[in-house]
Design a protein around this motif. Structure first.
Motif, PDB file in Angstrom:
ATOM      1  N   SER A 161       0.623  -1.453   0.090  1.00 18.16           N
ATOM      2  CA  SER A 161      -0.093  -0.109  -0.068  1.00 18.16           C
ATOM      3  C   SER A 161       0.872   1.291  -0.022  1.00 18.16           C
ATOM      4  CB  SER A 161      -1.168   0.031   1.309  1.00 18.16           C
ATOM      5  OG  SER A 161       0.000  -0.056   2.561  1.00 18.16           O
ATOM      6  N   SER A 162       2.277   1.084   0.182  1.00 15.33           N
ATOM      7  CA  SER A 162       3.035   2.294  -0.340  1.00 15.33           C
ATOM      8  C   SER A 162       2.766   3.116  -1.371  1.00 15.33           C
ATOM      9  CB  SER A 162       4.461   2.048   0.004  1.00 15.33           C
ATOM     10  OG  SER A 162       4.831   1.608   1.300  1.00 15.33           O
ATOM     11  N   ILE A 163       1.980   2.374  -2.314  1.00 12.71           N
ATOM     12  CA  ILE A 163       1.637   3.226  -3.526  1.00 12.71           C
ATOM     13  C   ILE A 163       0.431   4.293  -3.122  1.00 12.71           C
ATOM     14  CG2 ILE A 163      -0.899   1.915  -3.662  1.00 12.71           C
ATOM     15  CD1 ILE A 163       0.121   1.621  -6.697  1.00 12.71           C
ATOM     16  N   LEU A 164       0.175   4.668  -1.943  1.00 15.45           N
ATOM     17  CA  LEU A 164      -0.560   5.596  -1.718  1.00 15.45           C
ATOM     18  C   LEU A 164       0.390   6.669  -1.218  1.00 15.45           C
ATOM     19  CD1 LEU A 164      -2.986   3.904   1.010  1.00 15.45           C
ATOM     20  CD2 LEU A 164      -3.571   5.232  -0.935  1.00 15.45           C
ATOM     21  N   LYS A 165       1.750   6.635  -1.472  1.00  9.13           N
ATOM     22  CA  LYS A 165       2.599   7.646  -1.060  1.00  9.13           C
ATOM     23  C   LYS A 165       2.514   9.006  -1.803  1.00  9.13           C
ATOM     24  CE  LYS A 165       7.617   8.535  -1.164  1.00  9.13           C
ATOM     25  NZ  LYS A 165       9.307   7.964  -1.466  1.00  9.13           N
ATOM     26  N   ASN A 166       2.111   9.113  -2.816  1.00 13.45           N
ATOM     27  CA  ASN A 166       2.212  10.493  -3.419  1.00 13.45           C
ATOM     28  C   ASN A 166       0.852  10.899  -3.190  1.00 13.45           C
ATOM     29  OD1 ASN A 166       2.247  12.721  -5.031  1.00 13.45           O
ATOM     30  ND2 ASN A 166       2.763  11.744  -7.017  1.00 13.45           N
ATOM     31  N   PHE A 167       0.715  12.268  -2.360  1.00 15.94           N
ATOM     32  CA  PHE A 167      -0.512  12.653  -2.158  1.00 15.94           C
ATOM     33  C   PHE A 167      -1.258  13.460  -3.342  1.00 15.94           C
ATOM     34  CE2 PHE A 167       2.000  16.246  -1.395  1.00 15.94           C
ATOM     35  CZ  PHE A 167       1.164  17.655  -1.745  1.00 15.94           C
ATOM     36  N   GLU A 168      -0.582  13.665  -4.456  1.00 16.33           N
ATOM     37  CA  GLU A 168      -1.059  14.179  -5.605  1.00 16.33           C
ATOM     38  C   GLU A 168      -1.351  13.300  -6.613  1.00 16.33           C
ATOM     39  OE1 GLU A 168       1.507  17.270  -6.340  1.00 16.33           O
ATOM     40  OE2 GLU A 168       0.352  18.807  -5.257  1.00 16.33           O
ATOM     41  N   GLY A 169      -0.850  11.797  -6.269  1.00 14.20           N
ATOM     42  CA  GLY A 169      -0.959  10.791  -7.461  1.00 14.20           C
ATOM     43  C   GLY A 169      -2.251  10.605  -7.677  1.00 14.20           C
ATOM     44  N   LYS A 170      -2.323  10.000  -9.163  1.00 20.62           N
ATOM     45  CA  LYS A 170      -3.862   9.668  -9.593  1.00 20.62           C
ATOM     46  C   LYS A 170      -3.973   8.459  -8.995  1.00 20.62           C
ATOM     47  CE  LYS A 170      -5.564   8.027 -13.989  1.00 20.62           C
ATOM     48  NZ  LYS A 170      -5.310   7.815 -15.499  1.00 20.62           N
ATOM     49  N   MET A 171      -3.041   7.317  -8.824  1.00 16.62           N
ATOM     50  CA  MET A 171      -3.681   6.215  -8.292  1.00 16.62           C
ATOM     51  C   MET A 171      -4.112   6.379  -6.744  1.00 16.62           C
ATOM     52  SD  MET A 171      -4.165   2.785  -8.522  1.00 16.62           S
ATOM     53  CE  MET A 171      -3.144   2.497  -9.971  1.00 16.62           C
ATOM     54  N   ARG A 172      -3.477   7.234  -5.952  1.00 17.18           N
ATOM     55  CA  ARG A 172      -3.756   7.553  -4.442  1.00 17.18           C
ATOM     56  C   ARG A 172      -5.176   7.956  -4.689  1.00 17.18           C
ATOM     57  NH1 ARG A 172      -5.709  12.369  -1.943  1.00 17.18           N
ATOM     58  NH2 ARG A 172      -5.013  12.428   0.216  1.00 17.18           N
ATOM     59  N   ASN A 173      -5.430   8.979  -5.346  1.00 13.67           N
ATOM     60  CA  ASN A 173      -6.941   9.611  -5.435  1.00 13.67           C
ATOM     61  C   ASN A 173      -8.003   8.469  -6.029  1.00 13.67           C
ATOM     62  OD1 ASN A 173      -5.616  11.906  -4.781  1.00 13.67           O
ATOM     63  ND2 ASN A 173      -5.204  12.681  -6.864  1.00 13.67           N
ATOM     64  N   GLN A 174      -7.301   7.762  -7.130  1.00 11.51           N
ATOM     65  CA  GLN A 174      -8.636   6.652  -7.441  1.00 11.51           C
ATOM     66  C   GLN A 174      -8.963   5.683  -6.416  1.00 11.51           C
ATOM     67  OE1 GLN A 174      -6.368   5.027 -10.967  1.00 11.51           O
ATOM     68  NE2 GLN A 174      -8.459   6.077 -12.394  1.00 11.51           N
ATOM     69  N   LEU A 175      -7.751   5.288  -5.598  1.00 14.33           N
ATOM     70  CA  LEU A 175      -8.062   4.453  -4.555  1.00 14.33           C
ATOM     71  C   LEU A 175      -9.359   5.069  -3.257  1.00 14.33           C
ATOM     72  CD1 LEU A 175      -4.583   2.775  -4.178  1.00 14.33           C
ATOM     73  CD2 LEU A 175      -6.607   1.739  -5.043  1.00 14.33           C
ATOM     74  N   ILE A 176      -8.838   6.290  -3.165  1.00 17.50           N
ATOM     75  CA  ILE A 176      -9.504   6.731  -1.915  1.00 17.50           C
ATOM     76  C   ILE A 176     -10.984   7.029  -2.364  1.00 17.50           C
ATOM     77  CG2 ILE A 176      -9.696   8.866  -0.538  1.00 17.50           C
ATOM     78  CD1 ILE A 176      -6.896   8.986  -0.454  1.00 17.50           C
ATOM     79  N   ASP A 177     -11.093   7.594  -3.469  1.00 22.01           N
ATOM     80  CA  ASP A 177     -12.575   7.870  -4.456  1.00 22.01           C
ATOM     81  C   ASP A 177     -13.347   6.490  -4.277  1.00 22.01           C
ATOM     82  OD1 ASP A 177     -11.729  10.528  -4.230  1.00 22.01           O
ATOM     83  OD2 ASP A 177     -11.245  10.747  -6.167  1.00 22.01           O
ATOM     84  N   ARG A 178     -12.738   5.741  -5.014  1.00 21.75           N
ATOM     85  CA  ARG A 178     -13.471   4.424  -5.498  1.00 21.75           C
ATOM     86  C   ARG A 178     -13.881   3.757  -4.508  1.00 21.75           C
ATOM     87  NH1 ARG A 178     -13.553   2.412 -10.620  1.00 21.75           N
ATOM     88  NH2 ARG A 178     -12.555   3.711 -12.331  1.00 21.75           N
TER      89      ARG A 178
END
Length: 458
Positions: free
Chosen positions: A141-158
């Motif tokens: 889950s370190s994929i969440l690292k970048n707070f401006e990242g597309k993946m981070r936002n997709q995971l949180i939103d979805r």
């Protein structure tokens, strides 16, 4: 000063609230009997909270625990659960699941879903209808690292409304509150901005850097310990370390002296920055990679060679005949086949980039790694090393770092971040020890969790 501290304490007390627990009680006797005691404790805690993060070092059995967490959620709710993983890790997870008696299936589409556990790669997230799943587990889950990242936002939103959530990774980035904040926000505990305003201040004039307020440090780590566990070994939370002593790590640094350049100075520069980093790699490519090839070709052992540029891989393949490279431009199927093929000893030498293979893969079959080029990312280096340096590794792990006299600040930066990471681990473990009370009995083990006073209902 006293007035300011009083005002801060009052502010904190107004903001603090007990995290909502979405989970349910689970009978420990119903957990997989093959798990170690510390693993059962971690899974039990994660199920009871329902939205939880497990920051466990490599080799502590995160995949096993993750599968058991998913099984418990699936059986309780009788609805599908989804695991998201980096590329190639899904194949290893399916193999692990079979070994421990779990049934999971690759998600090909979400039509006619069955009541079971599914798995899919992160790069296929746009094909997921999150509303169909009652639980989600983020592997690595370190994929969440970048707070401006597309993946981070997709995971949180979805997955915002998904009842059960879990995160599994070895290393939240050292001294980086953003990643912990992103984990908290994904889990629905507290948003990143709320966490920063409550516990952190800007570090000088650089608004991209934050540090914990001196008088809030203890409270911060106690708060994190209510929705996460961080351990480097079982004894961190009071359990036996038998079988969990890491093999010896042998770090071998090779510093190549570069030819004098026409730079108007007596010596070459000994530091690079983000602007000239890639240029320096190109200038030193031959010297560095000739040294790398010499190490590999004078051995019959397996090796992983970590590179940064495609030209490095192309050059090394000419020097090392039995090497296979995994590139970013390869099709996903080929990447997975080759990454798993190396784990199965189908070839001796793997050349790849850390961003491709640093997460999740188990390469205990290899105890030699070479960093042919370093960048400034401690996490990449740490994760890459831990593909081989794992509990269960039977050999001393040799890590060769081949660098030049013009890039000494890169290595110094990595070592500095390593020190900060170990400091962060210590703070978290100390905080957990002040919150968790472990009571051992002869035949069974009971673990009582006591919430900090400031989180108890007023």
């Amino acid at each position: 000063m006293e007035t300011k501290n009083k005002e801060y304490i009052e502010f904190i007390e107004r903001k603090k609230k007990r995290p909502k627990e979405w989970g349910f009680s689970v009978d420990e006797s119903k957990l997989n009997p093959l798990m170690f005691e510390f693993q059962r404790y971690c899974v039990k805690r994660a199920v009871e909270v329902g939205r939880f993060a497990l920051f466990e070092d490599c080799g502590l059995g995160k995949t096993f625990q993750q599968l058991e967490w998913c099984k418990q959620i699936n059986e309780k709710e009788q609805r599908p659960v989804i695991i998201l993983t980096p590329l190639a890790v899904s194949g290893q997870t399916i193999k692990e699941a079979e070994k421990f008696g779990y049934s999971i299936e690759r998600l090909k589409d979400d039509v006619n879903l069955k009541n079971k556990i599914y798995i899919i790669n992160y790069d296929q997230i746009e094909n997921i209808d999150a509303a169909l799943f009652c639980g989600v587990a983020l592997d690595e889950s370190s994929i969440l690292k970048n707070f401006e990242g597309k993946m981070r936002n997709q995971l949180i939103d979805r997955f915002q409304n998904t009842p059960y959530k879990s995160c599994w990774t070895a290393t939240p980035s050292p001294n980086d509150p953003m990643e912990l904040g992103n984990h908290s926000e994904f889990l629905g505990v507290m948003t990143r901005s709320e966490m920063l305003s409550m516990y952190f201040v800007h570090d000088g004039g650089d608004t991209a850097k934050w540090r914990i307020k001196g008088h809030a440090e203890k409270d911060f780590w106690r708060w994190v310990s209510t929705w996460a566990i961080m351990i480097s070994k079982p004894s961190d939370i009071g359990f036996d370390d038998t079988g969990y002593i890491l093999p010896e790590l042998n770090m071998i640094e090779t510093i190549i002296e570069t030819h004098k350049r026409d730079n108007g100075m007596l010596f070459n520069d000994i530091a690079v920055n983000a602007t000239n980093f890639n240029k320096e790699l190109k200038l030193t490519l031959v010297d560095r990679l000739d040294s790398v090839a010499d190490i590999v070709n004078n051995s019959t052992d397996n090796f992983i060679i970590w590179i940064k540029q495609d030209a490095e891989g192309e050059y090394l393949r000419k020097l090392i005949p039995d090497a296979i490279e995994v590139k970013g431009s390869d099709k996903p199927e080929l990447k997975e086949s080759r990454l798993l093929g190396f784990a199965n000893n189908e070839f001796r030498v793997l050349i790849t980039k850390a961003k491709i293979a640093q997460y999740g893969l188990n390469y205990q079959n290899c105890h030699n790694q070479i960093f042919a080029s370093l960048d400034f990312s401690f996490e990449s280096v740490y994760q890459a090393i831990r593909r081989s340096l794992r509990f269960g590794q039977q050999h001393m792990v040799n890590i060769y770092i081949v660098t030049t006299d013009t890039m000494q600040n890169v290595l110094a930066n990595i070592k500095d971040k390593q020190d900060k990471f170990y400091e962060m681990q210590k703070h978290m473990v100390d905080a957990m020890r002040s919150v968790f009370t472990v009571k051992k009995k002869k035949e069974s083990q009971e673990v009582d969790f006591e919430l900090p006073k400031f989180l108890k209902a007023s």
